[in-house]
Design an enzyme around this catalytic site. Structure first.
Site, PDB file in Angstrom:
ATOM      1  N   SER A 143       0.842  -1.199   0.000  1.00 57.62           N
ATOM      2  CA  SER A 143       0.000   0.000   0.000  1.00 57.62           C
ATOM      3  C   SER A 143       0.872   1.242   0.000  1.00 57.62           C
ATOM      4  CB  SER A 143      -0.891   0.023   1.239  1.00 57.62           C
ATOM      5  OG  SER A 143      -1.585   1.266   1.319  1.00 57.62           O
ATOM      6  N   TYR A 157      -2.136  -0.258  10.098  1.00 57.48           N
ATOM      7  CA  TYR A 157      -2.261  -0.745   8.716  1.00 57.48           C
ATOM      8  C   TYR A 157      -1.015  -0.371   7.915  1.00 57.48           C
ATOM      9  CZ  TYR A 157      -3.931  -0.952   3.868  1.00 57.48           C
ATOM     10  OH  TYR A 157      -4.059  -1.210   2.523  1.00 57.48           O
TER      11      TYR A 157
HETATM   12  P1  NAP Z   1     -11.781  -5.564  -0.159  1.00 55.81           P
HETATM   13  O1  NAP Z   1     -12.607  -5.041  -1.271  1.00 55.81           O
HETATM   14  O2  NAP Z   1     -12.166  -5.267   1.246  1.00 55.81           O
HETATM   15  O3  NAP Z   1     -11.620  -7.144  -0.327  1.00 55.81           O
HETATM   16  C1  NAP Z   1     -10.812  -7.830   0.587  1.00 55.81           C
HETATM   17  C2  NAP Z   1     -10.795  -9.283   0.231  1.00 55.81           C
HETATM   18  O4  NAP Z   1      -9.877  -9.901   1.165  1.00 55.81           O
HETATM   19  C3  NAP Z   1     -12.134  -9.952   0.384  1.00 55.81           C
HETATM   20  O5  NAP Z   1     -12.301 -10.825  -0.714  1.00 55.81           O
HETATM   21  C4  NAP Z   1     -12.009 -10.734   1.700  1.00 55.81           C
HETATM   22  O6  NAP Z   1     -12.666 -11.989   1.686  1.00 55.81           O
HETATM   23  C5  NAP Z   1     -10.526 -11.008   1.741  1.00 55.81           C
HETATM   24  N1  NAP Z   1     -10.035 -11.237   3.082  1.00 55.81           N
HETATM   25  C6  NAP Z   1     -10.042 -10.369   4.132  1.00 55.81           C
HETATM   26  N2  NAP Z   1      -9.528 -10.970   5.211  1.00 55.81           N
HETATM   27  C7  NAP Z   1      -9.187 -12.228   4.826  1.00 55.81           C
HETATM   28  C8  NAP Z   1      -8.631 -13.336   5.499  1.00 55.81           C
HETATM   29  N3  NAP Z   1      -8.323 -13.266   6.799  1.00 55.81           N
HETATM   30  N4  NAP Z   1      -8.413 -14.476   4.800  1.00 55.81           N
HETATM   31  C9  NAP Z   1      -8.734 -14.555   3.490  1.00 55.81           C
HETATM   32  N5  NAP Z   1      -9.292 -13.543   2.804  1.00 55.81           N
HETATM   33  C10 NAP Z   1      -9.511 -12.394   3.471  1.00 55.81           C
HETATM   34  O7  NAP Z   1     -10.249  -5.079  -0.286  1.00 55.81           O
HETATM   35  P2  NAP Z   1      -9.405  -4.459  -1.508  1.00 55.81           P
HETATM   36  O8  NAP Z   1      -9.562  -2.997  -1.449  1.00 55.81           O
HETATM   37  O9  NAP Z   1      -9.662  -5.195  -2.754  1.00 55.81           O
HETATM   38  O10 NAP Z   1      -7.945  -4.764  -0.967  1.00 55.81           O
HETATM   39  C11 NAP Z   1      -7.135  -5.822  -1.432  1.00 55.81           C
HETATM   40  C12 NAP Z   1      -5.708  -5.563  -0.985  1.00 55.81           C
HETATM   41  O11 NAP Z   1      -5.274  -4.304  -1.493  1.00 55.81           O
HETATM   42  C13 NAP Z   1      -5.528  -5.481   0.526  1.00 55.81           C
HETATM   43  O12 NAP Z   1      -4.330  -6.102   0.895  1.00 55.81           O
HETATM   44  C14 NAP Z   1      -5.469  -4.000   0.792  1.00 55.81           C
HETATM   45  O13 NAP Z   1      -4.749  -3.689   1.970  1.00 55.81           O
HETATM   46  C15 NAP Z   1      -4.745  -3.527  -0.453  1.00 55.81           C
HETATM   47  N6  NAP Z   1      -4.937  -2.096  -0.735  1.00 55.81           N
HETATM   48  C16 NAP Z   1      -6.169  -1.610  -1.041  1.00 55.81           C
HETATM   49  C17 NAP Z   1      -6.321  -0.265  -1.295  1.00 55.81           C
HETATM   50  C18 NAP Z   1      -7.650   0.345  -1.655  1.00 55.81           C
HETATM   51  O14 NAP Z   1      -7.768   1.592  -1.667  1.00 55.81           O
HETATM   52  N7  NAP Z   1      -8.673  -0.434  -1.948  1.00 55.81           N
HETATM   53  C19 NAP Z   1      -5.206   0.591  -1.227  1.00 55.81           C
HETATM   54  C20 NAP Z   1      -3.973   0.052  -0.908  1.00 55.81           C
HETATM   55  C21 NAP Z   1      -3.850  -1.291  -0.664  1.00 55.81           C
HETATM   56  P3  NAP Z   1     -14.171 -12.197   2.263  1.00 55.81           P
HETATM   57  O15 NAP Z   1     -15.029 -11.294   1.422  1.00 55.81           O
HETATM   58  O16 NAP Z   1     -14.460 -13.635   2.065  1.00 55.81           O
HETATM   59  O17 NAP Z   1     -14.136 -11.765   3.703  1.00 55.81           O
END
Ligand code: NAP
Length: 246
Positions: A143, A157
């Site tokens: 991130s 985080y």
């Molecule tokens: P999201 O829409 O909240 O989706 C998160 C996914 O991770 C969901 O499919 C969830 O599964 C899964 N998950 C959460 N905890 C888990 C666990 N303990 N074991 C297995 N699966 C788990 O998140 P996103 O925004 O796509 O983020 C994906 C990655 O990108 C993360 O690492 C996040 O930190 C990083 N990121 C995101 C952003 C942003 O702005 N979106 C920015 C920087 C970095 P379930 O639905 O089954 O719970």
């Protein structure tokens, strides 16, 4: 045989976009989810409707036995993994450090740091030429928070993603001679559900104002970088910023 990719947390957001793009590029994809089976099944159905190959595999990345079982399922059903995408991750409610509970920080580190380490361990056992593998790639989702710091919002985080940066640096060197590349994509604010689940549902609407490019990113823009790194044969130990210039 199609190359095999495991994407953790692939039921929605960045993980789902990555799984779908990977299948379009010819990967057989393991769509990991923690609790939302319906969303993971939907991603699999979309891939299959497009002529691709995918399976949904449940595993909470804080559960070591579940991670091991997930890799064994993939071995049996798709074949030995070629690319691991350590995508699953969480944020938490906006908080200063002096208001953070032990349980909150503990959970954050387990999901965002311990989980990726144990998934990497299982991938290395299958990819490393030292273990009879034919090499592979690990792509972590870090991130922009790791270089911004998350002050007043979520330093826990940001620190968890800092650990991913350092893991990338060290692990890339540790396994470079065994045919494995390790890289990280560092997204800025991306349009997913993570902001609402962290108690900040308006973030995608307002964040564009402070991003030099004047907008937030889309999950497919992160998937694009992940797929590039999956194939970038001479790139390892890289932290690729996909963040609109923050
Ligand atoms: P999201 O829409 O909240 O989706 C998160 C996914 O991770 C969901 O499919 C969830 O599964 C899964 N998950 C959460 N905890 C888990 C666990 N303990 N074991 C297995 N699966 C788990 O998140 P996103 O925004 O796509 O983020 C994906 C990655 O990108 C993360 O690492 C996040 O930190 C990083 N990121 C995101 C952003 C942003 O702005 N979106 C920015 C920087 C970095 P379930 O639905 O089954 O719970």
């Amino acid at each position: 045989m199609k190359p095999v990719m495991i994407v953790t947390g692939a039921g929605r957001g960045i993980g789902a976009a990555t799984a779908i793009m990977a299948a379009q590029k010819g990967y057989a994809v393991a769509v990991n989810y923690r609790s939302d089976k319906a969303s993971a099944d939907q991603v699999v159905a979309e891939i299959e409707a497009d002529g691709g190959r995918a399976i949904a595999v449940q595993a909470d990345v804080v559960d070591e036995a579940a991670i091991v079982a997930m890799f064994e399922t993939v071995d049996r059903e798709l074949g030995r993994v070629d690319v691991l995408v350590n995508n699953a991750g969480v944020v938490d409610q906006i908080s200063r450090v002096d208001d953070m509970s032990f349980d909150r920080v503990d959970r954050m580190m387990k999901i965002n740091v311990v989980g990726p380490f144990i998934c990497a361990r299982e991938a290395i056992k299958r990819m490393s030429t030292q273990h009879g593998g034919k090499g592979g790639a690990i792509v972590n989702i870090g991130s922009a928070a790791s270089h911004l710091g998350g002050a007043g919002e979520y330093i826990d985080y940001a620190a968890s993603k800092g650990a991913i940066d350092v893991m990338t640096e060290g692990l890339s060197k540790e396994v470079a001679g065994e045919g494995i590349r390790v890289n990280t994509v560092r997204p800025g604010v991306i349009r997913t559900t993570i902001h609402a689940s962290g108690g900040n549902p308006d973030k995608p609407d307002v964040a564009g104002e402070v991003i030099p490019m004047g907008r937030i990113g889309e999950p497919e823009e992160i998937a694009n970088a992940v797929l590039w790194l999956a194939e970038a044969g001479f790139t390892t130990g890289a932290l690729i910023d996909v963040d609109g210039g923050v």
